[in-house]
Design a protein around this motif. Structure first.
Motif, PDB file in Angstrom:
ATOM      1  N   MET A   1       0.615  -1.183   0.016  1.00  0.00           N
ATOM      2  CA  MET A   1      -0.208   0.249  -0.169  1.00  0.00           C
ATOM      3  C   MET A   1       1.065   1.002  -0.095  1.00  0.00           C
ATOM      4  O   MET A   1       1.921   1.103   1.127  1.00  0.00           O
ATOM      5  N   ARG A   2      -0.005   2.621  -0.732  1.00  0.00           N
ATOM      6  CA  ARG A   2       1.248   3.302  -0.610  1.00  0.00           C
ATOM      7  C   ARG A   2       0.661   4.013   0.422  1.00  0.00           C
ATOM      8  O   ARG A   2       0.235   3.941   1.122  1.00  0.00           O
ATOM      9  N   THR A   3       2.113   5.300   0.495  1.00  0.00           N
ATOM     10  CA  THR A   3       1.723   5.943   1.606  1.00  0.00           C
ATOM     11  C   THR A   3       1.203   7.745   1.528  1.00  0.00           C
ATOM     12  O   THR A   3       1.129   7.774   0.286  1.00  0.00           O
ATOM     13  N   THR A   4       0.504   7.942   2.064  1.00  0.00           N
ATOM     14  CA  THR A   4      -0.656   9.038   1.970  1.00  0.00           C
ATOM     15  C   THR A   4       0.132   9.772   3.325  1.00  0.00           C
ATOM     16  O   THR A   4       0.521   9.768   4.019  1.00  0.00           O
ATOM     17  N   SER A   5      -0.002  11.850   2.590  1.00  0.00           N
ATOM     18  CA  SER A   5      -0.303  12.561   3.185  1.00  0.00           C
ATOM     19  C   SER A   5      -0.831  12.631   4.640  1.00  0.00           C
ATOM     20  O   SER A   5      -0.799  13.698   5.100  1.00  0.00           O
ATOM     21  N   ASN A   6      -2.095  12.191   4.815  1.00  0.00           N
ATOM     22  CA  ASN A   6      -2.929  11.880   5.662  1.00  0.00           C
ATOM     23  C   ASN A   6      -2.316  10.971   6.355  1.00  0.00           C
ATOM     24  O   ASN A   6      -2.757   9.856   6.931  1.00  0.00           O
ATOM     25  N   PRO A   7      -2.003  11.402   8.046  1.00  0.00           N
ATOM     26  CA  PRO A   7      -2.274  10.253   8.737  1.00  0.00           C
ATOM     27  C   PRO A   7      -3.226  10.013   9.272  1.00  0.00           C
ATOM     28  O   PRO A   7      -2.857   8.499   9.864  1.00  0.00           O
ATOM     29  N   VAL A   8      -4.447  10.453   9.142  1.00  0.00           N
ATOM     30  CA  VAL A   8      -5.569   9.381   9.089  1.00  0.00           C
ATOM     31  C   VAL A   8      -5.176   7.959   8.582  1.00  0.00           C
ATOM     32  O   VAL A   8      -5.659   6.937   8.780  1.00  0.00           O
ATOM     33  N   PHE A   9      -5.319   7.883   7.194  1.00  0.00           N
ATOM     34  CA  PHE A   9      -4.871   6.555   6.466  1.00  0.00           C
ATOM     35  C   PHE A   9      -3.612   5.962   6.752  1.00  0.00           C
ATOM     36  O   PHE A   9      -4.093   4.952   6.253  1.00  0.00           O
ATOM     37  N   PHE A 254      -6.225  14.678  -2.458  1.00  0.00           N
ATOM     38  CA  PHE A 254      -7.576  14.171  -2.260  1.00  0.00           C
ATOM     39  C   PHE A 254      -7.052  12.280  -3.549  1.00  0.00           C
ATOM     40  O   PHE A 254      -7.777  11.360  -2.792  1.00  0.00           O
ATOM     41  N   LEU A 255      -5.828  12.589  -3.673  1.00  0.00           N
ATOM     42  CA  LEU A 255      -5.820  11.420  -4.476  1.00  0.00           C
ATOM     43  C   LEU A 255      -5.012  10.632  -3.779  1.00  0.00           C
ATOM     44  O   LEU A 255      -4.822   9.338  -4.000  1.00  0.00           O
ATOM     45  N   LEU A 256      -4.298  11.149  -2.867  1.00  0.00           N
ATOM     46  CA  LEU A 256      -3.658  10.257  -2.154  1.00  0.00           C
ATOM     47  C   LEU A 256      -4.811   9.436  -1.605  1.00  0.00           C
ATOM     48  O   LEU A 256      -4.282   8.608  -1.269  1.00  0.00           O
ATOM     49  N   ASP A 257      -5.538  10.175  -1.138  1.00  0.00           N
ATOM     50  CA  ASP A 257      -6.541   9.375   0.066  1.00  0.00           C
ATOM     51  C   ASP A 257      -7.146   8.829  -0.833  1.00  0.00           C
ATOM     52  O   ASP A 257      -7.686   7.700  -0.160  1.00  0.00           O
TER      53      ASP A 257
END
Length: 303
Positions: A1-9, A254-257
């Motif tokens: 899984m890729r890493t997202t900028s949002n710490p939630v995910f 949003f693309l990362l999320d």
């Protein structure tokens, strides 16, 4: 899984191989040994270590519970779960914002307490949800309620002339339409694959978000000593450019999320993880709305 900028995910990663620890594993070892001299062979309904269980498990005897097969306690998350939970969360934000706006319009003295209190409590709840892995409806919806109070009071302050705002309630409608326009636009971009979410893209977005955060904090600190700080929020040309940059970063995040949520669905994350996805999307939507509203207020005040 890729890493997202949002710490939630980043805290919503499921177990590897599409399952959970221990699920599907079985002990290894040698097969059943022959009975030794003086030992009775196994009777019907009894098994030895390594042998197959009987087709019909025996019921428990006196004082024992009957055999109960294992029943899964949850099901994998689906896209319907994400849509439903996100809709509920945004609904709570909207209702709380309308109430806050009405209270502030009736009594202007409530503007600062509602905006400041909603922002601070919402921030604390966001930290608890993001880093404490508390993905339950109560916390997520509580965050949504306080963010709604913050947005309602802040929207009134941005659009009411008593607080130096301009544009009226029509400005709020434009900001809402712009926010959801950007959201659905980036969803189309993600679904069509026009922009691929790669590790390099992710690193660039994380770096951009850190840079924006440093500038915002630095501007607040500088504002203590110099009126307007670095000029990032005073409505001038630099402030307009900075708001455009923030809107762009929020839009591309949003693309990362979307990618992180899609990967979790494919990996079979539990159903309750949908509340975390809804929370993460709501955080980005709130940030995007505030930046669009701020930018529109700049243009209206300059006219």
């Amino acid at each position: 899984m890729r890493t997202t900028s949002n710490p939630v995910f980043r805290n919503l990663s499921p177990q590897q191989n599409g399952g959970y620890a221990g699920f599907g594993s079985a002990p290894t070892g040698a097969g059943p040994s022959a009975p030794q001299y003086g030992q009775q062979p196994p009777q019907y309904g009894q098994t030895q270590y390594g042998s197959q269980p009987p087709m019909y498990p025996p019921t428990g005897g006196y004082g024992q519970q009957p055999y109960q097969p294992a029943v899964p306690t949850t099901r994998p998350m689906t896209i319907d779960d994400v849509v439903t939970k996100t809709g509920i969360t945004l609904g709570v934000v909207t209702v709380a914002a309308i109430i806050s706006y009405a209270l502030t319009a009736a009594n202007h003295n409530l503007a600062a307490p509602l905006a400041l209190g909603g922002a601070l409590i919402g921030f604390v709840l966001a930290m608890v949800v993001s880093f404490g892995r508390k993905y339950n409806p109560a916390l997520v919806l509580s965050y949504a309620a306080f963010e709604g109070l913050f947005l309602g009071a802040l929207s009134f302050m941005f659009t009411n002339i008593s607080f130096g705002g301009a544009g009226g309630s029509g400005l709020i409608a434009q900001a809402v339409l712009g926010t959801f326009g950007v959201f659905f636009g980036m969803l189309i971009v993600y679904k069509t694959g026009a922009i691929r979410v790669t590790p390099r893209f992710t690193r660039m977005m994380v770096g951009a978000m850190i840079g924006v955060l440093v500038l915002i904090v630095g501007n607040l600190v500088a504002g203590i000593f110099t009126p307007g700080g670095f000029g990032l929020r005073d409505g001038g040309p630099i402030a307009i450019i900075f708001s455009l940059v923030c809107i762009g970063i929020a839009a591309f995040s949003f693309l990362l999320d979307f990618d992180a949520a899609d990967q979790m669905i494919r990996a079979g994350a539990p159903e309750k993880a949908a509340w975390g996805v809804a929370f993460g999307l709501t955080v980005t939507l709130v940030w995007l709305y505030v930046e669009i509203l701020r930018l529109l207020s700049y243009f209206n005040s300059n006219n």
